[in-house]
Write an enzyme that holds these catalytic residues in place. Sequence first.
Site, PDB file in Angstrom:
ATOM      1  N   GLN A 215       0.817  -1.219   0.000  1.00 42.30           N
ATOM      2  CA  GLN A 215       0.000   0.000   0.000  1.00 42.30           C
ATOM      3  C   GLN A 215       0.847   1.265   0.000  1.00 42.30           C
ATOM      4  O   GLN A 215       0.376   2.346  -0.352  1.00 42.30           O
ATOM      5  CB  GLN A 215      -0.921   0.023   1.231  1.00 42.30           C
ATOM      6  CG  GLN A 215      -2.077  -0.937   1.165  1.00 42.30           C
ATOM      7  CD  GLN A 215      -3.115  -0.531   0.137  1.00 42.30           C
ATOM      8  OE1 GLN A 215      -3.346   0.645  -0.115  1.00 42.30           O
ATOM      9  NE2 GLN A 215      -3.746  -1.505  -0.482  1.00 42.30           N
TER      10      GLN A 215
ATOM     11  N   SER B  62       3.609  -4.689  -5.074  1.00 43.65           N
ATOM     12  CA  SER B  62       2.791  -5.324  -6.096  1.00 43.65           C
ATOM     13  C   SER B  62       2.427  -4.302  -7.175  1.00 43.65           C
ATOM     14  O   SER B  62       1.905  -3.223  -6.869  1.00 43.65           O
ATOM     15  CB  SER B  62       1.535  -5.895  -5.433  1.00 43.65           C
ATOM     16  OG  SER B  62       0.696  -6.453  -6.400  1.00 43.65           O
TER      17      SER B  62
ATOM     18  N   CYS C  79      -7.777  -8.710   0.678  1.00 45.37           N
ATOM     19  CA  CYS C  79      -7.056  -9.983   0.729  1.00 45.37           C
ATOM     20  C   CYS C  79      -7.859 -10.996   1.523  1.00 45.37           C
ATOM     21  O   CYS C  79      -7.492 -12.150   1.630  1.00 45.37           O
ATOM     22  CB  CYS C  79      -5.695  -9.792   1.386  1.00 45.37           C
ATOM     23  SG  CYS C  79      -4.932  -8.230   1.009  1.00 45.37           S
TER      24      CYS C  79
ATOM     25  N   THR D  70      10.646 -19.042 -15.668  1.00 45.62           N
ATOM     26  CA  THR D  70      11.338 -17.972 -16.395  1.00 45.62           C
ATOM     27  C   THR D  70      10.668 -16.641 -16.111  1.00 45.62           C
ATOM     28  O   THR D  70       9.462 -16.558 -15.945  1.00 45.62           O
ATOM     29  CB  THR D  70      11.320 -18.303 -17.906  1.00 45.62           C
ATOM     30  OG1 THR D  70      12.153 -19.432 -18.096  1.00 45.62           O
ATOM     31  CG2 THR D  70      11.839 -17.152 -18.746  1.00 45.62           C
TER      32      THR D  70
END
Length: 233
Positions: free
Chosen positions: A29, A49, A175, A87
């Site tokens: 956040q 994120s 979440c 990858t």
Amino acid sequence: MRYGTIEPIKQIGEIAKKHDIYFHTDAVQAIGNVRIDVKDMNIDLLSMSGHKFYGPKGVGVLYVRKDINFLKIQNGGHQEKNKRAGTENVAGIVGIGKAIELAYKDFDNKINYLKELRDYYIKKVEENISDIKINGDMNNRLAGNINISFKEVDGGELLLKLDEKGICVSTGSACNSESQGASHVLTAIGLEPCYANGSVRVSLGKDNTKDEIDYFVDVLKECVYELRKNKSI
Ligand SMILES: *Cc1c(COP(=O)(O)O)cnc(C)c1O
């Protein structure tokens, strides 16, 4: 930071350092909303994120201080320094790199604008709706994040009503949207159950406007009124 409070990260880091404990902070956040200096703040590990600061979905960053070794949770992946299998997602990585650059561009103006919108929203809610509580610290708080509890209102029902009118907000934590009832954090910071069940988190972005907040509070007022009326029948 889900209730908007900016925690004293530097001081927490100091305590951890003094006791030889590694310090990880979930800064998801904070990125784009708070200036962060991992050295100055005694941060050993930090996560972020992409989609929380206008970057791509599905890509994040874990910052790890140079001399820290950690146990990997996936096997394989020699090409990833043996830390993770798979990858790398080049497009995502380029995207998150650009997004973080933009997130700190024109930073002060963006933060000031978000604070102005946030305070406008709080003032309008206070003027129009009774029996509310603003959760989290009033001074050390995130610019675009407000969490308000409405007494005797079910947060989930309020969310659905707002959604029908085109308003997307969150109750409790995104979440944790599967969990029912009051948030354990709100209960822990001492909110009574009649308030804790009706908490709504609003995240404002740089493209939101005062007109949108006017519309939002009009709708919110109506929805809270209806839910309280139905409850008292
Ligand atoms: C959104 C969020 C997460 C989860 O990140 P995702 O990449 O969306 O899974 C973790 N912590 C905090 C504080 C968040 O706001």
